[in-house]
Design a protein around this motif. Structure first.
Motif, short mmCIF file in Angstrom:
data_model
loop_
_atom_site.label_atom_id
_atom_site.label_comp_id
_atom_site.label_asym_id
_atom_site.label_seq_id
_atom_site.Cartn_x
_atom_site.Cartn_y
_atom_site.Cartn_z
N THR A 134 23.52 15.64 2.96
CA THR A 134 24.64 14.22 2.11
C THR A 134 24.92 12.76 2.78
N LEU A 135 24.79 12.66 4.13
CA LEU A 135 25.27 11.37 4.45
C LEU A 135 24.48 10.76 4.25
N LEU A 136 23.03 10.30 4.01
CA LEU A 136 21.59 9.76 3.82
C LEU A 136 21.95 9.40 1.74
N GLN A 157 17.45 0.54 7.94
CA GLN A 157 17.55 1.32 8.59
C GLN A 157 18.67 0.98 9.09
N GLN A 158 19.14 -0.55 9.32
CA GLN A 158 21.04 -0.72 9.46
C GLN A 158 21.73 0.93 8.94
N ARG A 159 21.36 1.09 7.97
CA ARG A 159 22.09 2.00 6.60
C ARG A 159 21.94 3.87 7.61
N VAL A 160 20.30 4.11 8.09
CA VAL A 160 20.77 5.26 8.32
C VAL A 160 21.55 5.46 9.91
N ALA A 161 21.40 3.76 10.26
CA ALA A 161 22.18 3.64 11.31
C ALA A 161 23.27 4.44 11.86
N ILE A 162 23.98 3.76 10.36
CA ILE A 162 25.51 4.28 10.21
C ILE A 162 25.74 5.65 10.08
N ALA A 163 24.86 6.32 9.08
CA ALA A 163 24.85 7.72 8.70
C ALA A 163 24.20 7.98 9.66
N ARG A 164 23.73 7.80 10.79
CA ARG A 164 23.64 9.17 12.19
C ARG A 164 25.02 8.79 13.19
N ALA A 165 25.87 7.04 12.38
CA ALA A 165 27.00 7.23 13.75
C ALA A 165 28.33 8.67 12.75
N MET A 166 27.50 8.64 11.99
CA MET A 166 28.94 9.48 11.08
C MET A 166 28.60 10.76 11.46
N GLY A 167 27.48 11.10 11.37
CA GLY A 167 26.62 12.97 11.86
C GLY A 167 27.71 13.53 13.43
N MET A 168 28.04 12.24 13.84
CA MET A 168 29.06 13.31 15.13
C MET A 168 29.79 13.06 14.82
N GLN A 169 30.11 12.53 13.61
CA GLN A 169 31.88 13.95 13.29
C GLN A 169 32.68 12.72 14.12
N PRO A 170 33.20 10.98 14.27
CA PRO A 170 33.68 10.61 15.54
C PRO A 170 34.69 10.79 15.06
N ASP A 171 35.79 10.35 15.80
CA ASP A 171 37.14 9.91 15.62
C ASP A 171 37.09 7.79 15.69
N LEU A 172 35.61 7.38 15.76
CA LEU A 172 35.96 5.72 15.75
C LEU A 172 34.95 5.63 16.09
N ILE A 173 34.17 4.38 14.79
CA ILE A 173 33.38 4.01 14.93
C ILE A 173 33.38 2.55 15.05
N LEU A 174 32.21 1.90 16.24
CA LEU A 174 32.01 0.46 16.50
C LEU A 174 30.98 -0.08 15.97
N PHE A 175 31.15 -1.13 15.57
CA PHE A 175 29.90 -1.78 15.18
C PHE A 175 29.90 -3.11 15.61
N ASP A 176 28.16 -2.88 15.96
CA ASP A 176 28.07 -4.50 16.97
C ASP A 176 27.55 -5.75 16.70
#
Length: 256
Positions: A134-136, A157-176
């Motif tokens: 679903t995230l992909l 690759q960066q979009r996969v990395a964002i989906a990976r971060a979202m996969g952990m269902q975080p409260d917060l995402i940091l983008f460097d």
């Protein structure tokens, strides 16, 4: 602390040897907010993110995420560093997207997203896989799920990395600086995903030089230089009518 405040940094200080990377930095981010941090290279922006995500230990000050002190446990009037296991537990709720993607090269796009929920959260593999698919689809890469990072463009690759971060269902995402390693024509596809994420209510702290993104998406903007917060406020005010001459000079230089 208000329940609306998801991140609170107070007098955060960090040294690397004799170099003062962060000099009593203060920052507040409310739930659902997009907070952009701008400033010249070496100003401490990335170091601040790494401190929030416990990739760096603080030398002074304190950070709270979801009203929980990060990296330490208070016992009476004293603070004690928490264990690596406890750090991993705190870090679960904080997603991070790096400049250089940091995908596992031996795993497909789908496997990269599934790995964390299964191995760290103990989620059933089938459930993690369904959410990963679903995230992909959400980041426009449903047809690339079986591709390895080497078979994907930098933007993909960066979009996969964002989906990976979202996969952990975080409260917060940091983008460097998530677009700094991309060719110019690939930047927009990553920023579009980030805009969609922001519109969904995800709390985001974004270190970026993309002034257009900051102007159109951010709620607040913080300008840092030499390890200090020079100015912080509403994005519309900081980017249009900055109070600091140094902030104005930087914005003009980046936009020219």
């Amino acid at each position: 602390m208000s329940n609306d405040i998801i991140v609170k940094a107070v007098d955060v200080t960090k040294h690397f040897g004799n170099f003062l990377a962060l000099d009593k930095v203060n920052l507040e981010v409310t739930r659902g907010e997009v907070s952009c941090i701008i400033g010249p290279s070496g100003s401490g922006k990335s170091t601040l993110l790494r401190c929030i995500n416990l990739l760096e230990r603080l030398d002074g000050g304190a950070i709270w995420v979801n009203n929980e002190l990060v990296g330490y446990r208070r016992e009476g009037d004293r603070l004690h560093e928490i264990s690596d296991v406890e750090i991993s537990q705190q870090r679960r709720r904080i997603g991070m997207v790096f400049q250089r993607f940091n995908l596992f090269p031996h795993m497909t796009a789908l496997e990269n997203i599934v790995e964390g929920p299964v191995q760290v959260l103990g989620e059933p593999a089938r459930q993690a896989r369904e959410r990963a698919e679903t995230l992909l689809e959400r980041v426009g890469l449903a047809d690339k799920k079986d591709h390895y990072p080497s078979e994907l463009s930098g933007g993909q690759q960066q979009r996969v990395a964002i989906a990976r971060a979202m996969g952990m269902q975080p409260d917060l995402i940091l983008f460097d600086e998530p677009t700094s390693a991309l060719d110019p024509e690939l930047v927009s596809e990553v920023l579009d995903v980030m805009r969609d994420l922001a519109s969904s209510g995800m709390t985001m702290i974004v270190v970026t030089h993309e002034m257009g993104f900051a102007r159109n998406v951010a709620n607040t903007v913080t300008f840092m230089e030499a390890g200090k917060v020079v100015e912080t406020g509403l994005a519309s005010e900081v980017l249009s009518t900055p109070k600091s001459a140094r902030t104005a000079e930087f914005i003009k230089a980046v936009q020219s």
